[in-house]
Design an enzyme around this catalytic site. Structure first.
Site, short mmCIF file in Angstrom:
data_model
loop_
_atom_site.label_atom_id
_atom_site.label_comp_id
_atom_site.label_asym_id
_atom_site.label_seq_id
_atom_site.Cartn_x
_atom_site.Cartn_y
_atom_site.Cartn_z
N ASP A 234 61.11 62.00 -93.49
CA ASP A 234 62.56 61.99 -93.43
C ASP A 234 63.02 63.44 -93.26
OD1 ASP A 234 65.14 61.25 -93.41
OD2 ASP A 234 65.19 60.38 -95.41
N ASP B 273 61.88 57.96 -90.97
CA ASP B 273 63.32 57.82 -91.19
C ASP B 273 64.00 59.06 -90.61
OD1 ASP B 273 65.75 57.00 -92.08
OD2 ASP B 273 65.16 56.76 -94.16
N HIS C 274 62.64 61.79 -98.43
CA HIS C 274 64.04 62.18 -98.47
C HIS C 274 64.33 63.06 -99.68
CE1 HIS C 274 68.32 62.10 -98.86
NE2 HIS C 274 68.19 61.53 -100.03
N GLU D 179 62.01 69.72 -82.40
CA GLU D 179 61.29 68.50 -82.70
C GLU D 179 60.31 68.80 -83.81
OE1 GLU D 179 61.79 65.63 -81.48
OE2 GLU D 179 63.06 66.06 -79.77
#
Lengths: 386, 956
Positions: free
Chosen positions: B726, B796, B931, B764
Site C-alpha cells: 500500500d 492496494d 498501510h 513507479e
C-alpha cells in the site's frame, strides 16, 4: 448591437498595416469603458441596472460584485447562444452561498433589441448602452430614443460610441468594426445627444475614455460617452403604469442567495457570533479571573486585541458592555456584548432580534441573555497549557 | 482580474521548480480538476480517511476515521468500531480510547485521497512484443537486474511520451473519466486461461442482492460519428472551447456531445473536414472539425460520451457542479453551531459490466465551511502576546486547500508569508503595481479588513502536462480564503462528527430513497427527457438485482481454543480476551514513561494490565516506571539512559495528543534506538469503566509488537507467501511517497516482515519492489528452509487509470525478481490482486421489506463485475450504521491458477488476520499492515525504520 466585444486594445484593427505605430491603451479601452460604468455605479448606487447590448456579458459579470445592485439585466439581439462560460460566470458560485450578499440579486439575460419595447425594463435606475448605437441603422437609431428615453426612461443612461476624430491616429482608416453603421465625431454625437436629452427631459454631460497620445490632444477621447440624467422634477409623470408587454425572450435567469433569506442570515450570523465569542473565550482563559456569585468573571475587560475590531470607538463600546463569564465548563457571552461587535451589529440591529435569531441556531443560556459555548475545545486544552 | 498572474512575479524566487514537483504524486494525472477541493471538501467529509480498516458507513466513509492514530493500540480498534458501526452504546469511549491523538494524521483527507490516486498515469502500453516477453517466460537470459534497469529506462521515455500525449488529449476527457475508462478497457482476463470459462464461484449460501446500479435499457443502436475539433490558436479552457464550438450549433445540430476536444454526432457531416471561424472577444479562432471514426453502438468510447451527456443532464436538473460531482443546494443542511453546511449530491458513472451497461449512482455530500484561513490564524494567536503561533499555524494550514470566494477557485496552501501583508504591492498582469487591498476593492468590491494579516502562498496546481512550465506561486489574503474539508479539530470534536454522521451516513433504506428521487427526477423532468430521447437513452428505475453468496463464518484458532467469528458483527473480541493468545511473549524488561502529572493514569494502567494479562497468558514483570516532562527532549533523554538491548517494550503515556511529541518518540524508537513502543494518551485512561478494555487492547497490541501472535485462521495455503502493498502520499508536505511492503514469514501467516520503499513522488514502485521481494524471500527461506512455491500479492493504493501500468511494470518486475532468485524451472507461481476500497458500488439485501447491509462474507462475482477482468467484490466487514462499502478485488495475474472459490476464500480469510482488531476488516490483513506501516513512516518518522524491527508489527 452587442458588439462591445470590440477592441481589446486597438491592435486588431491595424494588423495589416504594421508600419504605423500601434496605439495601445492601458488598461485596454474596453476595460476603461467598463470601469467608467463601475465608477458611476459606485457613485450612484443604483438598484436596477440594465445593459443593452451585453455582448459577452463581461460588464454584467463585473457589475454583479456591486452590493447595491438588486436587479441586473442584459439585453442583446445575439443573446441566443448563451454560453456555458457566461452561465458559469453569472451563476452563483459556492462562494456566494458561503458569503451571501446583503441584498437579493437577480441576473436576467434577454434576447431582444433596444428598439423594441418590453415593459420589464421600465423603471430602472441605470441603463448602459456601451458601444451600441453605432451598430444601429438609421431606422433603428431613430426609434432608439423613444424606446430607451421615452418608454424605459431610467434615471441614468450611459451611451458610449467611437469618436471618429480619433480614427486618423489608427493605421486603418475604415470604421473600427465591420458592423458599425456610422462613427460620429464629437460634434455629431453631442448634437444628437443634446437633442434627445431635451426631448425627453434629461440633462446630459459628455466625457470619454481613451486619452489621445501626447501631441494629438485635440482629437479628444477615443471613446466618447454621454451620461444622461433624468430631470427628477418632472419625472413623476412617467410613473403611470405601463401595460405589461413581454417582447424579450428570457435566455437566462438566476437568483443569488442573500441575507434577506433567514437561513442565510442565520448561517452568517452564527459564524460571526461564534468568531467573536471564540476570541473572547481564548482571552478569558489566559486572563486573570475572579469568582463572583458562582460565576467566574474576568478581571479585565476581556476584549479581543486583534481582528474583529477596527477602531478605538468600537473597542470602547465593547469594553463598556457586560462581560462574558464562566459557570462550570461553560462560557457565556451576554448578547448585549455580542451585538457591540461591528460585524455582528452589521447583521442585526437589536438585542431582541439577535436573541430571536440565535435561539434558532445556537445554544443560549436559560434566560436567553447570553450565548453558551464550551469553555474548552481541543485547541485550548492542548495548546494553552496554563 | 486574475491578480494571481501578477502576484506571481513578486514571488519569483519562491518557486523552486524542482522542489515543487516532488509533491505531486498524489494527484491523479488528471490535472486541473481541483482534486484538492474535492478532496478537501467532500472528501474530507465524505471520503474520509482510509485508516479505518473496518467498515464505516457509506457516505460517511470519512467519518470512520475520525480518530486517527492507531498506535495507541488500545483504543483504536474499539474506536474504529464505534464509528464504523455506529458507536451507539458499547460504552462510549470505552472501546475507543481516543488514544493517541498524536499519530492522527493531520490532513487525513488528503493523505487518504492522495494515496488512492497515487501513481502517475499509466504509460502507454509498450509494443506488444516487449510486453509479452516481459510477462511471459523471461526471454531475457540474464536475470532481473537488467530487466529492471531496462524497464526503468523505458519508463522514463514513456513518461515523456505520455506527457505529450496527455497534453494532446482534451482537458475534459482527462478530467472526468480518463482513469476509469482507461482501466475498463484493459483486458486482464485474456491471459488467465483457467478462468476463460467463468470467473464465478459456487461456495457459500446464495443470497439475493441489490446494487445501486440501474440498467441502461435503451441506447443508440446506430453508428455514431466522432469528430476531432482543433482550435487555432489553441484554447486551454474547456468551457471556452465548448462555447466557441457552440457558436456553430446550427451547423452541428442540437444533438451532439462534446468532450472538450472531440465531438460525437448521430449523423455524418457533409465533409470529412470543415473549417469554421468563431469569435472569442475580438479574437478570431479557427476551428477545424475533422472526422475521426465511426463508433459502433457497443464501442467503449461511446460510454464516455454517455457519461458526458449524463453530467449535462444533472446540470439541467438544477444541481450545482462542484469539482467533479453535482450537488443539490436546495436541500442543504446547515449546522450553525459548527459553521458547516452540507449539500447532498450524487456521483454517477455509466459503464459496461458483465452482461449490461449500467448507471451506477451513489449519494455523496459536499461540506462547506464558514471559516476562513484568517479565522484559523487569529484563533491560534496567543491571546496575550498577540503573536501567532507560527509553527502551529503552519501545521494547520500548510497542505490544506482553501477556496477563494471572489473567483470560485481552490488553492493548496504551500507556505505562509509572514513578512508581507495585504498592504504589500504586487504587479498586475498589466505591469501596474497595486496593493492587495486595493486590488480586491477595485476588482471585486471586497474589503480586506485586517491589514496586518500574513499572506498565504500557493504554488499553483500541479499539472503533469505542464511539467516544464515553471510554477508561479500565488499569494492569497487569508481573510478571503475559506477553509475546506474537515479539520483535525473537527474530527476530534465528537459533536461535529456525530451531527455529520447523522446526515451523511445513509443507511441502505435512505440511500435507496435518495437514489429513487434522482431516478424519478430523470424520468419526469421534461428537459432531461428531451435530451435523453435525442440519444434514445433510457434507464431502468429499479436497482439491478442478482444473486450473491455468503461465505461460511471463519473459524478462529487461538491457542487451544477455536471459535467462529460472529456471523453478523464479524467480531470475536469477547472470545479473544477470555483465553490465552496464540503466541505469547512475556514482558520481562519494559519501561513506562509518564509525565509527572499523569502518574495516576500510568499506575492505574499498570494495575489493569496486571489484572488482564494472566488470562491472555502473558507473563508480565514489573515495569520500570520513569517520570518525564512533557517534551520530546525529555522523553528521548530518558529513553537514551534507560533503553538497553534487553528492553522489550517502551510504553509512553502522553499528556495530550500532540503530534510532534508522538512523532519525536516514534522517530527515536523506530530509527535511532529500535525498540517496540506503545503510546497512550492519558485522557483515555481516565474512565475507570473502560480501563479494562483498554488495558486488554494495549496488552494484545504490545504482544504483537514484540513478535507475538493473537490468533490464526485456516487459509488453505501451503508454502505460499502473502504480500501486501500500500502507498502513502504525503501531499501535505510534498514529500516523497512511501510504499509499505509487508510479506508473510511463516506458513500460518501470523508473522510479517515489513519494509518500506521511498519513492520520489510520481515514480513507479518498480525498483524498490525488487529489493523488497528479494529480502522477503530470503527471510522466508531462513524461517522455512525453502522458498515459497507461490507468491500472492495484494496491491492496494492503486489509482484509477493505473491498471495498465501495473500490468506493464509491476507484475513483470516481480516476475523478473523471482526469476533472479529462484533456480530455473523452479515453477514458482505468482498471483497479483489489485485491491480497491474507494468504489461507488454498494450492495443491499432485502429483509422484512427493508433494504439492509449484506452480511459479512458476502461475495459478488456476477453482474457488476467486468467481462474482461477476473474480479469480484467481498463485503468482509460489518458496519453498524450507514451502508457498508464492499471491497473490489481484481486478479490481474495468476499463475497459481486459483479458482474463483479458492481466491475468494483466501481473500476473505486474510481479512480476519489483522491483529489490531478482533474482527474482520475491509481488506486483507497484509494490505492493512502495509498501510499502517506506510502511514506511520510517512506521517511520523519520515525515515526508514531500523531493520531490526522489520519482522515485528511495530507499527500496529
Amino acid at each position: 448591437m452587442g458588439e462591445n466585444k470590440e477592441c481589446n486594445s486597438m491592435v486588431d484593427n491595424c494588423e495589416e498595416v504594421p508600419t504605423k505605430e500601434v496605439i495601445e491603451f492601458r488598461p485596454p479601452l474596453y476595460k476603461q469603458r467598463y470601469f467608467f460604468v463601475k465608477n458611476l455605479v459606485q457613485q450612484h448606487k443604483p438598484k436596477k441596472v440594465a445593459d443593452l447590448g451585453f455582448g459577452d456579458a463581461t460588464l454584467i459579470w463585473m457589475l454583479k460584485y456591486h452590493h447595491c445592485i438588486e436587479h441586473l439585466v442584459g439585453v442583446d439581439t445575439y443573446a441566443g447562444s448563451t454560453s456555458q462560460w457566461e452561465i458559469s460566470n453569472l451563476s452563483p458560485s459556492v462562494g456566494d452561498y458561503l458569503v451571501p450578499r446583503d441584498l437579493d440579486l437577480t441576473i436576467t439575460l434577454y434576447r431582444g433589441s433596444a428598439v423594441q419595447k418590453d415593459s420589464r425594463l421600465v423603471g430602472f435606475d441605470l441603463m448602459t448602452c456601451i458601444e451600441l448605437i453605432e451598430h444601429l441603422d438609421s431606422e433603428d437609431l431613430a426609434k432608439f430614443p423613444e424606446v430607451v428615453f421615452g418608454y424605459y426612461s431610467p434615471r441614468i443612461i450611459i451611451i458610449s460610441t467611437p469618436n471618429s476624430e480619433f480614427n486618423p491616429l489608427f493605421p486603418a482608416s475604415t470604421f473600427r468594426h465591420l458592423d458599425h453603421k456610422f462613427e460620429w465625431n464629437r460634434m455629431q454625437f453631442q448634437t444628437w445627444a443634446s437633442d434627445v436629452a431635451n426631448l425627453y427631459n434629461y440633462s446630459v454631460e459628455f466625457t470619454g475614455v481613451g486619452s489621445p497620445p501626447a501631441g494629438a490632444e485635440h482629437v479628444g477621447y477615443c471613446t466618447q460617452i454621454g451620461v444622461f440624467q433624468k430631470n427628477e422634477a418632472k419625472a413623476t409623470e412617467s410613473c403611470i403604469s405601463t401595460p405589461e408587454e413581454h417582447v424579450y425572450e428570457t435566455v437566462f435567469t438566476t437568483a443569488y442567495p442573500s441575507l434577506q433569506e433567514k437561513k442565510n442570515l442565520l448561517l452568517v450570523l452564527s459564524a460571526e457570533v461564534l468568531r467573536a465569542s471564540n476570541s473572547m473565550r481564548l482571552r478569558f482563559i489566559v486572563d486573570p479571573k475572579k469568582k463572583v456569585n458562582g460565576r467566574l468573571v474576568p478581571e479585565d475587560s476581556c476584549v479581543p486585541r486583534y481582528g474583529l475590531i477596527v477602531t478605538d470607538a468600537q473597542r470602547a463600546q465593547i469594553e463598556s458592555s457586560p462581560k462574558p463569564y464562566c459557570v462550570g465548563k461553560k462560557f457565556y457571552v451576554p448578547l448585549e456584548r455580542l451585538i457591540t461587535f461591528p460585524k455582528v451589529n452589521r447583521l442585526v440591529d437589536s438585542v431582541e432580534r439577535l436573541r430571536s435569531l440565535l435561539s434558532e441556531a445556537l445554544k443560549l443560556n436559560r434566560d436567553q441573555s447570553a450565548l453558551q459555548v464550551d469553555l474548552h475545545d481541543h485547541y485550548s486544552r492542548t495548546m494553552l497549557s496554563y | 482580474m486574475r491578480g494571481k498572474s501578477g502576484v506571481t512575479h513578486l514571488l519569483g524566487t519562491l518557486g523552486h521548480p524542482g522542489t515543487e514537483r516532488t509533491s505531486r504524486k498524489g494527484r491523479s494525472p488528471a490535472p486541473p480538476r481541483p482534486a484538492p477541493p474535492r478532496r478537501g471538501w467532500d472528501c474530507g467529509a465524505a471520503r474520509g480517511g482510509r485508516g479505518c480498516p473496518r467498515g464505516r458507513g457509506g457516505a460517511g466513509r470519512g467519518l470512520g476515521r475520525a480518530r486517527g492514530p492507531e498506535d495507541p493500540p488500545a483504543g483504536r480498534p474499539a474506536a474504529r468500531r464505534r464509528l464504523g458501526r455506529g458507536g451507539a452504546g458499547r460504552g462510549g469511549r470505552a472501546g475507543g480510547p481516543d488514544v493517541t491523538g498524536p499519530s492522527a494524521p493531520p490532513r487525513r483527507g488528503c493523505c487518504s485521497r492522495a494515496r488512492e490516486r497515487a501513481p502517475p498515469p499509466p504509460p502507454p502500453p509498450p509494443p506488444p512484443g516487449r510486453e509479452r516477453s516481459a510477462r511471459g517466460h523471461g526471454l531475457g537470459p540474464r536475470g532481473g537486474g537488467h530487466a529492471a534497469e531496462a524497464a526503468a529506462h523505458c519508463q522514463e521515455g514513456e513518461e515523456l511520451q505520455l506527457a505529450t500525449r496527455l497534453r494532446a488529449t482534451s482537458l475534459k476527457e482527462r478530467k472526468h473519466f480518463g482513469g476509469i475508462f482507461r482501466d475498463h478497457v484493459v483486458d486482464t482476463r485474456q491471459y488467465l486461461e483457467h478462468v476463460r470459462e467463468s470467473t464465478t464461484g459456487t461456495l457459500g449460501r446464495p443470497v439475493k442482492l441489490f446494487t445501486n446500479h440501474f440498467r441502461v435499457t435503451s441506447r443508440p443502436q446506430q453508428v455514431t460519428y466522432k469528430y476531432n475539433i482543433d482550435y487555432m490558436p489553441d484554447i486551454e479552457d474547456g468551457k471556452v472551447r465548448s462555447e466557441l464550438l457552440l457558436q456553430h450549433k446550427a451547423f452541428i445540430g442540437e444533438c451532439h456531445i462534446f468532450d472538450g476536444s472531440s465531438l460525437l454526432l448521430p449523423h455524418k457531416l457533409l465533409l470529412p473536414k470543415t473549417e469554421l471561424v468563431s469569435l472569442l472577444k475580438n479574437q478570431v479562432v479557427k476551428l477545424t472539425i475533422e472526422f475521426i471514426s465511426e463508433l459502433s453502438p457497443n464501442s467503449p468510447d461511446c460510454l464516455r460520451y454517455y457519461n458526458i451527456l449524463f453530467r449535462r443532464i444533472l446540470k439541467q436538473m438544477n444541481l450545482k457542479q462542484v469539482g467533479r460531482n453535482y450537488y443539490n443546494k436546495q436541500e442543504a443542511t446547515e449546522f450553525f453551531n459548527h459553521k458547516l453546511v452540507i449539500w447532498p449530491g450524487y456521483v454517477t458513472s455509466i459503464l459496461e459490466y458483465e452482461t449490461s451497461i449500467t448507471l451506477c449512482a451513489d449519494v455523496n455530500h459536499k461540506l462547506l465551511r464558514m471559516q476562513t484561513a484568517y479565522d484559523l490564524i487569529t484563533g491560534l494567536r496567543d491571546p496575550q502576546t498577540r503573536k501567532e503561533d507560527v509553527e502551529q499555524v503552519s501545521k494547520e494550514l500548510i497542505g490544506s486547500i482553501v477556496f477563494t470566494l471572489y473567483n470560485n477557485k481552490t488553492y493548496r496552501v504551500d507556505a505562509i508569508n509572514w513578512e508581507d501583508n495585504p498592504r504589500t504591492k504586487f504587479k498586475k498582469s498589466g505591469g501596474a503595481e497595486i496593493t492587495f487591498v486595493d486590488y480586491y476593492r477595485e476588482q471585486y468590491n471586497t474589503e480586506v479588513t485586517d491589514l496586518t494579516q500574513p499572506l498565504l502562498i500557493s504554488k499553483g496546481k500541479w499539472k503533469k502536462s505542464q511539467q516544464d512550465t515553471p510554477h508561479k506561486p500565488i499569494m492569497l489574503v487569508p481573510e478571503l480564503c475559506y477553509l475546506t474539508g474537515l479539520s483535525d479539530k473537527m474530527r476530534k470534536d465528537y459533536r461535529v462528527m456525530r451531527d455529520l454522521a447523522l446526515h451523511m451516513r445513509l443507511d441502505p433504506e435512505r440511500r435507496q430513497h435518495e437514489l429513487r428521487k434522482l431516478m424519478n427526477t430523470i424520468q419526469t423532468n421534461r428537459e432531461v427527457q428531451r435530451e435523453l430521447q435525442l440519444w434514445d437513452l433510457k434507464f431502468d428505475t429499479n436497482f439491478v438485482s442478482f444473486s450473491g453468496r455468503i461465505l461460511k463464518e471463519v473459524r478462529i484458532f487461538q491457542g487451544r481454543r477455536a471459535f467462529d467469528s460472529h456471523p453478523q458483527f464479524a467480531d470475536w473480541s469477547r472470545e479473544t480476551r477470555s483465553g490465552p493468545l496464540l503466541n505469547v511473549k512475556s514482558l520481562d524488561h519494559w519501561l513506562i514513561l509518564y509525565p509527572t502529572r499523569n502518574y495516576g493514569a500510568a499506575s492505574s494502567l499498570v494495575q489493569s494490565l496486571r489484572k488482564v494479562t494472566p488470562t491472555m497468558g502473558i507473563a508480565m514483570r514489573e515495569a520500570k516506571m520513569l517520570e518525564v516532562s512533557d517534551t520530546v527532549q525529555s522523553y528521548t533523554t530518558v529513553l537514551e539512559n534507560h533503553v538497553s538491548s534487553k528492553t522489550q517494550m517502551v510504553l509512553c503515556v502522553l499528556s495530550s495528543e500532540k503530534k510532534d511529541l508522538y512523532d519525536g518518540i516514534k522517530q527515536y524508537l523506530c530509527v535511532k534506538c529500535p525498540t517496540p513502543s506503545q503510546c497512550v494518551v492519558a485522557r483515555t485512561l481516565d474512565k475507570p469503566q473502560t480501563l479494562m478494555t483498554i488495558a486488554t487492547k494495549i496488552a494484545q497490541q504490545m504482544n504483537c509488537k514484540m513478535g507475538g501472535a493473537l490468533w490464526k485462521v485456516e487459509t488453505g495455503l501451503q508454502n505460499a507467501m502473502c504480500i501486501g502493498i500500500d502507498c502513502f502520499h504525503d501531499i501535505v508536505n510534498r514529500r516523497k511517497s512511501i510504499a509499505g511492503f509487508v510479506s508473510s514469514i511463516n506458513q500460518e501467516l501470523t508473522q510479517w516482515f515489513s519494509q518500506c520503499i521511498f519513492q520520489e513522488s510520481g515514480q513507479e514502485l518498480v525498483n524498490g519492489l525488487k529489493t523488497c521481494l528479494e529480502a522477503a524471500l530470503k527471510l522466508w527461506c531462513k524461517h522455512n528452509q525453502f522458498l515459497p512455491q507461490a507468491i500472492i500479492v495484494y496491491r492496494d493504493g492503486v489509482g484509477d487509470g493505473q491498471l495498465q501500468a501495473l500490468m506493464d511494470h509491476e507484475v513483470p518486475q516481480i516476475e523478473s525478481s523471482l526469476r533472479s532468485v529462484y533456480p530455473k524451472d523452479s515453477g514458482v507461481k505468482l498471483t497479483f490482486i489489485v485491491v480497491k476500497k474507494r468504489i461507488n458500488t454498494r450492495f443491499f439485501v432485502e429483509s422484512q421489506g427493508r433494504l439492509q447491509n449484506p452480511l459479512p462474507g458476502t461475495v459478488i462475482d456476477v453482474e457488476v463485475t467486468k467481462r474482461q477482468w477476473y474480479d469480484f467484490f467481498i463485503v468482509s466487514q460489518s458496519v453498524k450504521d450507514g451502508t457498508v462499502t464492499p471491497t473490489h478485488y481484481n486478479v490481474i495475474h495468476d499463475t497459481v491458477c486459483f479458482t474463483p472459490d479458492r481466491i475468494q476464500y483466501l481473500t476473505y480469510r486474510l481479512c480476519h488476520m489483522y491483529y489490531n482488531l478482533p474482527g474482520v476488516i475491509r481488506v486483507p490483513a497484509p494490505c492493512h499492515y502495509a498501510h499502517k506501516l506506510a502511514y506511520l513512516v510517512g506521517q511520523s518518522i519520515h525515515q526508514e525504520p531500523h531493520h531490526s524491527l522489520a519482522s515485528r508489527l511495530f507499527y500496529l
